[in-house]
Design an enzyme around this catalytic site. Structure first.
Site, PDB file in Angstrom:
ATOM      1  N   LYS A   1      -2.157  -1.543  -3.934  1.00  0.00           N
ATOM      2  CA  LYS A   1      -3.026  -0.378  -3.863  1.00  0.00           C
ATOM      3  C   LYS A   1      -2.213   0.896  -3.876  1.00  0.00           C
ATOM      4  O   LYS A   1      -1.259   0.974  -3.099  1.00  0.00           O
ATOM      5  CB  LYS A   1      -3.828  -0.487  -2.554  1.00  0.00           C
ATOM      6  CG  LYS A   1      -4.617   0.730  -2.202  1.00  0.00           C
ATOM      7  CD  LYS A   1      -5.166   0.610  -0.813  1.00  0.00           C
ATOM      8  CE  LYS A   1      -5.884   1.908  -0.524  1.00  0.00           C
ATOM      9  NZ  LYS A   1      -6.353   1.997   0.803  1.00  0.00           N
TER      10      LYS A   1
ATOM     11  N   LYS B   1       0.856  -1.179   0.000  1.00  0.00           N
ATOM     12  CA  LYS B   1       0.000   0.000   0.000  1.00  0.00           C
ATOM     13  C   LYS B   1       0.892   1.228   0.000  1.00  0.00           C
ATOM     14  O   LYS B   1       1.708   1.418   0.903  1.00  0.00           O
ATOM     15  CB  LYS B   1      -0.895  -0.015   1.243  1.00  0.00           C
ATOM     16  CG  LYS B   1      -1.767   1.216   1.341  1.00  0.00           C
ATOM     17  CD  LYS B   1      -2.749   1.118   2.475  1.00  0.00           C
ATOM     18  CE  LYS B   1      -3.554   2.386   2.595  1.00  0.00           C
ATOM     19  NZ  LYS B   1      -4.529   2.331   3.692  1.00  0.00           N
TER      20      LYS B   1
HETATM   21  C1  PBG Z   1      -7.379   3.308   5.569  1.00  0.00           C
HETATM   22  C2  PBG Z   1      -7.657   3.198   4.122  1.00  0.00           C
HETATM   23  C3  PBG Z   1      -7.470   4.140   3.108  1.00  0.00           C
HETATM   24  C4  PBG Z   1      -7.972   3.571   1.951  1.00  0.00           C
HETATM   25  C5  PBG Z   1      -8.422   2.292   2.276  1.00  0.00           C
HETATM   26  N1  PBG Z   1      -8.198   2.073   3.626  1.00  0.00           N
HETATM   27  C6  PBG Z   1      -6.986   5.538   3.145  1.00  0.00           C
HETATM   28  C7  PBG Z   1      -5.620   5.856   3.613  1.00  0.00           C
HETATM   29  O1  PBG Z   1      -4.747   4.997   3.790  1.00  0.00           O
HETATM   30  O2  PBG Z   1      -5.418   7.038   3.842  1.00  0.00           O
HETATM   31  C8  PBG Z   1      -8.050   4.233   0.607  1.00  0.00           C
HETATM   32  C9  PBG Z   1      -9.085   3.702  -0.309  1.00  0.00           C
HETATM   33  C10 PBG Z   1      -9.427   4.584  -1.445  1.00  0.00           C
HETATM   34  O3  PBG Z   1      -8.811   5.636  -1.691  1.00  0.00           O
HETATM   35  O4  PBG Z   1     -10.380   4.228  -2.151  1.00  0.00           O
HETATM   36  N2  PBG Z   1      -6.054   3.308   5.946  1.00  0.00           N
END
Ligand code: PBG
Length: 323
Positions: A251, A198
């Site tokens: 992601k 991520k």
């Molecule tokens: C929580 C989380 C996030 C997303 C999914 N879980 C945001 C972040 O890390 O700030 C993003 C999902 C999206 O942008 O559709 N940590």
């Protein structure tokens, strides 16, 4: 490979029928995972301004949404919780209560649409008063102190009836901590989908509006990955698999197709791509102006993720594809 002088690629492109014969990648509604924001209260269905067509639902309002997605053939949903500012604190203690919106949404789904597979997002950012994904001690993320909270949150989702838990916090060791908590409490059969690679991405902007989960100070670069790296993603995925992750995620997706491809070539676990909020918002904004053909562009984008090697795709576009 040498193509002979009789090669003419266009023969197979002549009609839909011949193109179908040569098609390497297909996109099916069964590949899609539909994200849903659930919030506190009753009778709530509030639109997310930066994500046209996406709403936050209170758990009592989910029946129609679940019936809709099920009718369209979508079989998997992913829940995100959104709580009132007043419920947030340094410990994120609202994240593991039985009466929380996600826990209630999971129970309702099992009642109203038991055929649907329920995945829950496990992360503290929507529940801490500072908006970071882990505990903050003297202005620094305390990785190991966060693990217990994440494990408690995952366990509360399991108890509510979740089919899969999905940690997105990027703390080191969280898959192992969650696996251990699940195993010790009778959930040894419950799979973990880890947000393994991520990235610290600008593509999450609209989501943070939806979930009210922006960090109030600093950024997430200390725990989410540097967008410049691909080999590091392989290390993260490898570590998560060793800790017991059953499925892994990359992601965002569209700007990271090379990471999906590299992971596909290296690992044989199921790979999930997350077509995130910013990717969705860009397509929506351009199609609202008539600058791109929404259906065609969504199909092309999602197909590219499958072609890169993703098995499943989490996408806010799921309904338009299903239809
Ligand atoms: C929580 C989380 C996030 C997303 C999914 N879980 C945001 C972040 O890390 O700030 C993003 C999902 C999206 O942008 O559709 N940590």
């Amino acid at each position: 490979m040498q193509e002979g002088k009789f090669y003419r690629g266009r023969r197979l492109r002549k009609s839909e029928g011949t193109r179908q014969l040569a098609r390497e990648t297909t996109l099916s509604v069964k590949d899609l995972i539909h994200p849903i924001f659930v919030t506190e209260g009753k009778n709530v269905r509030s639109p997310v301004t930066s994500m046209e067509g996406i709403f936050r639902y209170s758990p009592d309002q989910l029946e129609r949404e679940l019936t809709d997605v099920h009718r369209m053939g979508i079989r998997t949903v992913l829940f995100f919780g959104v709580v009132d500012e007043g419920k947030k604190n340094s410990k994120a203690s609202a994240s593991w209560v039985e009466s929380g919106p996600v826990q209630e949404a999971v129970r309702n789904t099992k009642k109203w649409a038991p055929e649907i597979t329920v995945i829950t997002d496990v992360c503290l950012c929507g529940y801490t008063d500072h908006g970071h994904c882990g505990y903050l001690v003297n202005g620094q993320i305390d990785n190991d102190a966060s693990l217990e909270a994440l494990a408690k949150m995952a366990l509360s989702h399991a108890k509510a009836g979740a089919d899969v838990v999905a940690p997105s916090d990027m703390m080191d060791g969280r898959v192992a901590a969650i696996r251990q908590a699940l195993d010790e409490n009778g959930f040894s059969e419950l799979p973990i989908l880890s947000y393994s690679a991520k990235y610290a991405s600008a593509f999450y902007g609209p989501f943070r509006e939806a979930a009210a989960s922006s960090p109030k100070s600093g950024d997430r670069k200390g725990y989410q990955m540097d967008p410049s790296n691909v080999r590091e993603a392989m290390r993260e995925i490898n570590a998560d698999i060793k800790e017991g992750a059953d499925l892994v995620m990359i992601k965002p997706a569209l700007a990271y197709l090379d990471v999906i491809r590299a992971a596909r070539e290296r690992f044989d676990v199921p790979i999930v791509a997350y077509n995130v909020s910013g990717e969705y918002a860009m397509v929506k904004a351009a199609s609202a102006r008539g600058w791109v053909d929404e259906k065609a562009i969504v199909r092309e984008i999602l197909t590219s993720m499958k072609r890169a090697g993703a098995d499943k795709i989490i996408t806010y576009h799921s309904k338009i594809i299903a239809e």
